[in-house]
Design an enzyme around this catalytic site. Structure first.
Site, PDB file in Angstrom:
ATOM      1  N   THR A   1       0.826  -1.209   0.000  1.00 55.27           N
ATOM      2  CA  THR A   1       0.000   0.000   0.000  1.00 55.27           C
ATOM      3  C   THR A   1       0.859   1.257   0.000  1.00 55.27           C
ATOM      4  OG1 THR A   1      -1.448   1.311   1.446  1.00 55.27           O
ATOM      5  CG2 THR A   1      -0.140  -0.369   2.520  1.00 55.27           C
ATOM      6  N   ASP A   2       0.309   2.355  -0.512  1.00 58.49           N
ATOM      7  CA  ASP A   2       1.039   3.634  -0.448  1.00 58.49           C
ATOM      8  C   ASP A   2       1.206   4.112   0.986  1.00 58.49           C
ATOM      9  OD1 ASP A   2      -1.596   4.446   0.064  1.00 58.49           O
ATOM     10  OD2 ASP A   2      -1.641   6.014  -1.461  1.00 58.49           O
ATOM     11  N   GLU A   3       0.423   3.549   1.928  1.00 58.39           N
ATOM     12  CA  GLU A   3       0.484   4.040   3.308  1.00 58.39           C
ATOM     13  C   GLU A   3       1.815   3.716   3.974  1.00 58.39           C
ATOM     14  OE1 GLU A   3      -3.119   3.624   5.547  1.00 58.39           O
ATOM     15  OE2 GLU A   3      -4.309   3.512   3.721  1.00 58.39           O
TER      16      GLU A   3
ATOM     17  N   TYR B   1      -1.597  -0.505  11.088  1.00 62.76           N
ATOM     18  CA  TYR B   1      -1.836  -1.174   9.796  1.00 62.76           C
ATOM     19  C   TYR B   1      -0.666  -0.946   8.850  1.00 62.76           C
ATOM     20  CZ  TYR B   1      -3.392  -1.429   4.914  1.00 62.76           C
ATOM     21  OH  TYR B   1      -3.463  -1.681   3.566  1.00 62.76           O
TER      22      TYR B   1
ATOM     23  N   LYS C   1       2.016  -3.559   7.199  1.00 63.77           N
ATOM     24  CA  LYS C   1       2.185  -3.754   5.750  1.00 63.77           C
ATOM     25  C   LYS C   1       3.634  -3.478   5.333  1.00 63.77           C
ATOM     26  CE  LYS C   1      -0.369  -4.592   2.921  1.00 63.77           C
ATOM     27  NZ  LYS C   1      -0.802  -5.898   2.335  1.00 63.77           N
TER      28      LYS C   1
END
Ligand code: NAD
Ligand code: TYD
Length: 336
Positions: free
Chosen positions: A121-123, A145, A149
């Site tokens: 994810t970009d997060e 989260y 990731k």
């Protein structure tokens, strides 16, 4: 190709499974069926000869080894995927997103799969005030989260460097479309608005996300699967930055409701202000986002309007306890 897709009963996974089957691939879908996993998401393909389902956990080495027999490529999408749940219950996230990823990576290495696609994810980059993240930028995740990731993402790259395994990583941006569990912004606000219920906007609502349609996200993952270079990371973004209030107002318009439903509530702790991705690297593989946002969002609202039988049972179950814990005692925040 014979694909092992994990998390194929979730939102993006089920779209990817349908796309893979329609492109003529064979698919084994391995899913633990957590609260977010819904067999109805793949019901229309369940009887196709190229499809099989295995109810299992990616952290279960024996089950994964069994699932890997005859598999060419693994696409690891299984994850605990929601930031707010990770703030309420952080310890569950590394069990799947870190430990589970290590287990399936290692079983895939032992089985000699041709390629392993880690869906990230970009997060993992954290927040960016200006410009856009590139694949070489450092990882500074903010939430439990995104930290989990990042752990999975880095392990995938470590398996490439240490064992020479053919691994590629995708970092996708905020995704929307049909069949998204109604805890994330768009499906939560669409279903609440359809029911005439309040829309809890965190803080001032000026946070920015880069939204991509689920079909475009899955096509991006396919481009990386088919054409990406081993050991490389590819951003998958929609070049479609929107504030949360812009999204909220569009949803109100599409559902025929007015701003009275908007409630500014206490902000999310550690809330990333803005995400943005540079996607030139993925473009070199021939990929481009195709779904125009206004059309994609209108179609998504229509899908939820036409498929109450999909989301009403979800919102009446375990979801009620989650919603109370998440929003029940949340104070109000001033408008921007
Ligand atoms: P989702 O929550 O809708 O689905 C997750 C699926 O994984 C569910 O079917 C669940 O049952 C399954 N699962 C969870 N733990 C498992 C385990 N231990 N073993 C096997 N299956 C398990 O998630 P999503 O939104 O479809 O996201 C899919 C992937 O894409 C995730 O890896 C997520 O981090 C990533 N991603 C999501 C977005 C987004 O906006 N939704 C954006 C970028 C990346
Ligand atoms: P979300 O869909 O949870 O995705 P992510 O946190 O992974 O970006 O949230 C998208 C944005 O919407 C994020 O800035 C938080 C905000 N948000 C709200 O304002 N209210 C809500 O009830 C939810 C679920 C999200």
């Amino acid at each position: 190709m014979r694909l092992l897709v994990t998390g194929g009963c979730g939102f993006i996974g089920s779209t990817f499974v349908r796309m893979a089957l329609s492109r003529g691939h064979q698919v084994t879908n391995l899913d633990k069926l957590t609260y977010a996993g819904n067999p109805a998401n793949v019901a229309e393909v369940a009887d196709l000869p190229g499809y099989r389902f295995l109810h299992a956990d990616i952290a279960d080495a024996a089950a994964v080894a069994n699932a890997l027999e005859g598999v060419d490529v693994v696409v690891n999408m299984a994850a605990e995927s929601h930031v707010d749940r990770s703030i309420l219950d952080p310890a569950t996230f590394p069990m799947t997103d870190v430990v589970g990823t290590a287990v399936i990576l290692d079983q895939s290495r032992r089985a000699g799969v041709r390629r392993f696609v880690q869906v990230s994810t970009d997060e993992v980059y954290g927040s960016i005030p200006h410009g856009a993240f590139r694949e070489t930028d450092p990882l500074e995740p903010s939430s439990p989260y995104s930290a989990s990731k990042a752990g999975g993402d880095l392990q995938a790259l470590a398996w490439h460097r240490t064992y020479g395994m053919d691994v590629v990583v995708t970092r996708g941006s905020n995704t929307y479309g049909p069949r998204q569990y109604p805890e994330k912004l768009i499906p939560l606000f669409v279903t609440n608005a359809l029911d005439g219920e309040g829309l809890p906007v965190y803080g001032d609502g000026q946070q920015i996300r880069d939204w991509i349609h689920v079909e475009d996200h899955c096509a991006g993952i396919f481009a990386v699967l088919e054409h990406g270079a081993a050991g490389e990371v590819y951003n998958v973004g929609g070049a479609n930055e929107r504030t949360n209030l812009d999204i909220t107002e569009r949803i109100l318009g599409l559902t025929g409701r007015d701003g009275a439903l908007i409630h500014h509530v206490t902000d999310r702790p550690g809330h990333d202000r803005r995400y943005a991705l540079a996607t030139e690297k993925l473009s070199t593989l021939g990929w481009t986002a195709r779904v125009e946002f206004a059309t994609g969002l209108a179609d998504t609202v229509e899908w939820y309007r036409a498929n109450r039988a999909w989301w009403e049972p979800i919102k009446s179950g375990e979801y009620r306890a989650y919603y109370q814990a998440q929003y029940g005692d949340r104070g109000s925040a001033p408008r921007a």
